[in-house]
Scaffold this active site. Structure first.
Site, mmCIF file in Angstrom:
data_model
loop_
_atom_site.group_PDB
_atom_site.id
_atom_site.type_symbol
_atom_site.label_atom_id
_atom_site.label_comp_id
_atom_site.label_asym_id
_atom_site.label_seq_id
_atom_site.Cartn_x
_atom_site.Cartn_y
_atom_site.Cartn_z
ATOM 1 N N ASP A 49 15.198 -40.808 -29.870
ATOM 2 C CA ASP A 49 15.909 -41.926 -30.502
ATOM 3 C C ASP A 49 15.569 -41.974 -31.998
ATOM 4 O OD1 ASP A 49 13.336 -42.899 -30.291
ATOM 5 O OD2 ASP A 49 13.900 -44.838 -29.422
ATOM 6 N N LYS A 118 12.426 -39.380 -21.267
ATOM 7 C CA LYS A 118 11.143 -39.831 -21.814
ATOM 8 C C LYS A 118 11.241 -41.312 -22.112
ATOM 9 C CE LYS A 118 9.860 -39.200 -26.298
ATOM 10 N NZ LYS A 118 9.646 -40.607 -26.702
ATOM 11 N N GLU A 120 8.681 -44.804 -23.628
ATOM 12 C CA GLU A 120 7.437 -45.171 -24.306
ATOM 13 C C GLU A 120 6.665 -46.212 -23.508
ATOM 14 O OE1 GLU A 120 8.265 -46.422 -28.336
ATOM 15 O OE2 GLU A 120 9.436 -44.610 -28.768
ATOM 16 N N GLU A 187 1.304 -39.169 -29.283
ATOM 17 C CA GLU A 187 1.725 -39.120 -30.687
ATOM 18 C C GLU A 187 0.671 -39.788 -31.558
ATOM 19 O OE1 GLU A 187 5.681 -40.616 -31.501
ATOM 20 O OE2 GLU A 187 5.341 -40.547 -33.672
HETATM 21 O O1 KIV Z 1 12.415 -40.301 -30.921
HETATM 22 C C1 KIV Z 1 11.667 -39.330 -31.039
HETATM 23 O O2 KIV Z 1 11.981 -38.306 -31.646
HETATM 24 C C2 KIV Z 1 10.365 -39.450 -30.435
HETATM 25 C C3 KIV Z 1 9.293 -38.662 -31.091
HETATM 26 C C4 KIV Z 1 8.729 -39.470 -32.211
HETATM 27 C C5 KIV Z 1 8.280 -38.274 -30.135
HETATM 28 O O3 KIV Z 1 10.167 -40.205 -29.536
#
Ligand code: KIV
Length: 288
Positions: A49, A118, A120, A187
């Site tokens: 994102d 993915k 968070e 990260e």
């Molecule tokens: O959105 C993204 O590219 C990410 C990276 C910062 C890991 O989540």
């Protein structure tokens, strides 16, 4: 036509890690870049994102919608049909409820052809991770600097610097693994914390973004690694090739050559046979 390569599987990723071969991972948001990444042999692509900042020019990832993500992820899939593809769940696509999380994770798989998603967060999102994994969708966790919570974390800064905050990251990693995440991205956490998480992982691959060399593989934001994001360059990103400088120089040449009338040259346009041209002039004269 370039030769098609064989796509990795989850067990292929684990095998690679077990053989001590680091997994390569980059972000990508568009068709031509996806094509080049696949040709270069990148193992996994994340449509992050972060496209809110790198592609759409927002100051954060928060305005990005599921529809934005699906549009870009589908384009990347068309460019890289044989690369492991991960869709990044955008802000508020999984936070409101478990049901919202499953529905949106499913969109990445069904509409964009992803191999995994993915999201968070740590123990707070374990119910979402478990439900998505139970729905048969491979899940990747994301700990440390989690950009969707940058405000609560005090900005884009190193996480887990103190023993207490590092312990929380280690506990969260174990909780995500137990909830069914097969991979976790760390990260911007200290290298020693990343090493501890990697050593403790039993059935989970640990990936590093700015968290040192002791993980099973590395992720970089494509725009940082290739000089394409003009606003800032994070310390963790090595510039592997300054494509931004090459493109800027090409743009200046274009402006100069058009202005000086050296472009286009005869090889850049198309002529017309004398016979046809003369007939055309006659037709035009008859009209007058
Ligand atoms: O959105 C993204 O590219 C990410 C990276 C910062 C890991 O989540």
């Amino acid at each position: 036509m370039a030769e098609q390569r064989k796509k990795l599987t989850i067990s292929g990723l684990f095998k690679k890690a077990a053989e001590g071969k680091p997994i390569t991972w980059l972000t990508c948001y568009d068709y031509p870049t996806a094509y080049m990444q696949e040709q270069a042999g990148v193992d996994m692509i994340l449509v992050g994102d972060s496209l809110g900042m790198t592609m759409l020019g927002y100051d954060s990832t928060l305005p990005v919608t599921m529809d934005d993500m699906i549009r870009h992820t589908s384009a990347v899939r068309r460019g890289a049909p044989n690369t492991w593809l991960i869709g990044d769940m955008p802000y508020m696509s999984y936070q409101p409820s478990v049901e919202t999380a499953i529905r949106n994770a499913g969109r990445f798989m069904a509409e964009a052809g992803c191999d995994a998603i993915k999201l968070e967060g740590g123990s707070a999102v374990c119910d979402r991770v478990r439900a998505i994994a139970d729905a048969g969708i491979p899940v990747i966790g994301h700990l440390g600097l989690t950009p969707q919570s940058a405000s609560a974390l005090g900005g884009f800064r190193l996480q887990g610097k103190t023993a207490e905050t590092a312990k929380k990251i280690i506990d969260d990693a174990k909780a995500l693994e137990q909830a069914g995440a097969f991979m976790i991205l760390l990260e911007m956490v200290p290298d020693r914390v990343c090493k501890l998480v990697t050593e403790r992982a039993e059935n989970c691959l640990i990936m590093s973004l700015g968290s040192g060399p002791h993980a099973h593989g590395q992720l970089l934001i494509y725009h940082d690694a290739f000089g394409l994001y003009p606003k800032f360059k994070p310390r963790m990103a090595k510039v592997f090739a300054d494509a931004g400088a090459v493109i800027r120089s090409g743009l200046e040449s274009y402006v100069k050559e058009v202005s000086e009338k050296t472009f286009p040259a005869p090889e850049n346009w198309f002529g017309m046979a004398d016979e046809e041209y003369n007939e055309l002039i006659e037709l035009l004269e008859e009209d007058q």
